[in-house]
Design a protein around this motif. Structure first.
Motif, mmCIF file in Angstrom:
data_model
loop_
_atom_site.group_PDB
_atom_site.id
_atom_site.type_symbol
_atom_site.label_atom_id
_atom_site.label_comp_id
_atom_site.label_asym_id
_atom_site.label_seq_id
_atom_site.Cartn_x
_atom_site.Cartn_y
_atom_site.Cartn_z
ATOM 1 N N GLU A 70 0.760 -1.243 -0.036
ATOM 2 C CA GLU A 70 -0.020 0.031 -0.077
ATOM 3 C C GLU A 70 1.000 1.337 0.128
ATOM 4 O O GLU A 70 1.848 1.495 0.955
ATOM 5 N N THR A 71 0.493 2.235 -1.019
ATOM 6 C CA THR A 71 1.502 3.203 -1.066
ATOM 7 C C THR A 71 0.642 4.578 -0.793
ATOM 8 O O THR A 71 -0.616 4.765 -1.385
ATOM 9 N N SER A 72 1.244 5.463 0.143
ATOM 10 C CA SER A 72 0.593 6.991 0.178
ATOM 11 C C SER A 72 0.794 7.730 -1.137
ATOM 12 O O SER A 72 1.294 7.401 -2.250
ATOM 13 N N GLY A 89 6.200 5.524 1.647
ATOM 14 C CA GLY A 89 5.388 5.816 2.745
ATOM 15 C C GLY A 89 4.922 5.083 3.717
ATOM 16 O O GLY A 89 4.978 5.489 5.107
ATOM 17 N N THR A 90 5.163 3.752 3.701
ATOM 18 C CA THR A 90 5.120 2.861 4.546
ATOM 19 C C THR A 90 5.976 1.818 4.825
ATOM 20 O O THR A 90 6.402 1.376 5.495
ATOM 21 N N ASN A 91 6.581 1.324 3.586
ATOM 22 C CA ASN A 91 7.845 0.559 3.636
ATOM 23 C C ASN A 91 8.995 0.895 2.681
ATOM 24 O O ASN A 91 8.803 1.917 1.823
ATOM 25 N N THR A 206 10.064 1.360 16.166
ATOM 26 C CA THR A 206 8.894 1.660 14.862
ATOM 27 C C THR A 206 8.578 3.034 14.434
ATOM 28 O O THR A 206 8.359 3.389 13.370
ATOM 29 N N ALA A 210 9.043 4.370 10.575
ATOM 30 C CA ALA A 210 7.749 5.006 9.948
ATOM 31 C C ALA A 210 8.379 6.229 9.490
ATOM 32 O O ALA A 210 7.840 6.714 8.128
ATOM 33 N N SER A 214 8.442 7.259 5.219
ATOM 34 C CA SER A 214 7.454 8.300 4.751
ATOM 35 C C SER A 214 8.253 9.380 4.153
ATOM 36 O O SER A 214 7.532 10.309 3.606
#
Length: 556
Positions: A70-72, A89-91, A206, A210, A214
């Motif tokens: 999932e991408t921002s 954005g997430t990974n 974490t 994050a 991001s």
């Protein structure tokens, strides 16, 4: 003076701009792009949704590399040594046109090196934000039988005791016992000179993971053998910048069997730069000589490697009054810096060997022509081949581009572009218009667009409107004498207009030959009486006209 679709090719000549052509329509609007030589080919990688595509120059086509999670709405590619990576954005992923996409398992740092039994030594390699594993090496130098980790481990994955390998369960065979709180190993007997190496899983930060994932902006900077990625999040309006470290040569092979699939990507959790008081977010960064220049919204900073330690980066203010108000709208030609700030487009040059900069507002001549939102929403690209900076507003209805020629210190505008993002394509300026990709080409004399699966040709009209002149005597009424024009028409037309302060005009239209040499025209005209007069030039059609000189005489 107003000039549109003309380029200044030297101090005396203006030429109609080249055309662009449609190359392809992508499945969607790119979220992130990267261009460069990777795996032996010049290519462009784009992220659309959660799919990564590779655009090949050789075939003017694209193909799918693979998908990510999932991408921002914000993402960025960056290069570390020989690896292309993506923050979505997430990974964080590694990207390869040959081996596909995989989630990054970062370098496992040698957290402690040569620690003595019974004590905790200095950190040798800080923890990696991208890994929850560390290694520690010990040499027994006293009679202590305790190996301390300096922290509580989540798990002990492997122990090498005098080069023999043990697990958390089998270490008892060597007289070892893991402490109940997971902070170390106690042995029943150890001898002077014994060596121990432990491989640990530790608690992951974490929040830092994050923040790093991001990041939607990056800049690669460094010297030969020590190139690093500097990453920041314009999306999160942060003044924090992460930077990478090159792993110790040969260390990956020493733990690859313990943690398979790990790689060279290493962002130490202590390698974080903060600019100013943290209240002004980072907007852009670029190389400037032997240093990295970082722009926040309010000011400009210099980040350079310390002479005492290559792992230390020294931050110093470069310009306290000018920053960058747009998203990445800063560029350099290695002699000067250009940035779009809240009050104009500024050129910064280094004044002395200190951090003081000489600043000049280069947009003053055109500030009345710039639309609302330019200083905050403009996008830009630097064309090294022509030494030009291009700026545009993605939502400008005229599709205008403002071009600053750094060599000539001159501005001109192009229209009919409509770029939503810029990209260099095989050394030429290219641009996206949402899903469509176009590229400029010096051989093109018109714009080749794509409308409903059909190519449509749009001629380029270049125009010049000069300032009103009183011919040295505003108080006297005059008549127009003769107009002298030197130009290359390329077989096309050059239209001239002389307009007085009352709106009365005199027109002349010239059609020349396709000669490679300049042609000279002397035009006799009749006009009414005037005090002020201005000249206009228009070059329509599918020709690349050049204007060498224009002069006008008056008579009383």
């Amino acid at each position: 003076m107003e000039m549109n679709n003309f380029r200044i090719v030297d101090q005396q000549i203006i030429e109609k701009r080249e055309g662009y052509k449609w190359l392809m329509t992508l499945p969607g609007t790119p979220t992130a792009t990267w261009r460069g030589n990777y795996e032996g080919d010049e290519s462009i990688f784009v992220l659309i949704g959660n799919v990564i595509y590779c655009i090949e120059y050789q075939f003017d086509s694209f193909f799918i590399i693979g998908t990510v999670g999932e991408t921002s709405t914000h993402a960025c590619f960056f290069m570390i040594e020989d690896k292309l990576c993506l923050f979505n954005g997430t990974n964080i992923y590694s990207v390869s046109s040959s081996s596909g996409i995989k989630a990054i398992q970062g370098y496992v740092p040698l957290y402690g090196n040569g620690w003595s039994s019974g004590s905790v030594g200095e950190v040798y390699e800080p923890k990696n934000i991208l890994s929850n594993h560390i290694r520690i090496r010990y040499v027994v130098k006293d009679m202590s039988r305790l190996i301390r980790f300096g922290q509580k481990a989540v798990s002990v994955d492997l122990i090498r005791y005098n080069s023999r390998e043990y697990t958390a369960e089998t270490i008892k065979e060597a007289g070892g016992q893991i402490l109940e709180d997971m902070s170390g190993i106690e042995f029943t007997s150890m001898r002077y000179g014994d060596t121990v190496e432990v491989f640990l899983t530790v608690k992951h930060d974490t929040d830092l993971v994050a923040q790093l994932a991001s990041c939607n902006r990056s800049e690669v900077f460094g010297n030969a053998g020590d190139t690093r990625a500097f990453c920041w999040s314009e999306k999160n309006k942060s003044a924090k910048m992460f930077y990478s470290k090159n792993p110790t040569v040969g260390e990956i092979e020493k733990y690859a069997s313990v943690y398979p699939g790990t790689d060279k990507v290493y962002f130490p959790d202590t390698y974080i730069l903060n600019f100013g008081d943290g209240g002004s977010p980072i907007k852009a960064a670029c190389r400037y000589g032997d240093r990295l220049v970082v722009f926040t919204e309010e000011s400009t900073w210099s980040a350079d490697f310390s002479s005492t330690s290559k792992n230390e980066i020294r931050i110093s203010p470069l310009c306290a009054s000018v920053g960058c108000s747009g998203d990445g709208t800063a560029a350099t030609n290695e002699d000067v810096l250009i940035t779009v700030s809240w009050s104009g487009v500024y050129l910064l040059t280094k004044k002395t060997s200190t951090s003081i900069c000489q600043i000049s507002n280069i947009s003053k001549p055109i500030e009345a022509l710039l639309p609302e939102g330019f200083y905050t929403d403009a996008i830009s690209i630097y064309d090294r081949e022509r030494d030009e900076c291009w700026f545009c507003l993605p939502y400008d209805t005229d599709g205008r581009v403002w071009v600053y020629n750094m060599s000539l210190n001159a501005w001109y505008t192009f229209t009919g572009i409509g770029a939503t993002a810029f990209v260099l394509y095989d050394g030429k300026v290219g641009f996206f218009r949402e899903r469509q990709l176009f590229v400029f080409n010096p051989s093109l004399k018109a714009d080749y667009d794509r409308v409903n699966a059909s190519t449509r040709v749009y001629t380029i009209e270049a125009s010049y409107v000069g300032k009103y002149s009183d011919f040295g005597s505003a108080e006297r009424l005059k008549r127009l004498g003769r107009i002298y024009l030197s130009c290359k028409t390329d077989g096309g037309t050059v239209d001239l207009s002389a307009q007085d302060e009352h709106g009365n005009s005199v027109f002349a239209s010239l059609r020349g030959t396709r000669s490679n040499s300049p042609e000279f025209y002397e035009i006799r005209t009749r006009s009414g009486r005037f005090r002020y007069l201005r000249m206009s030039i228009s070059c329509p059609g599918e020709e690349r006209q050049q204007i060498y000189s224009l002069s006008v005489t008056s008579k009383y």
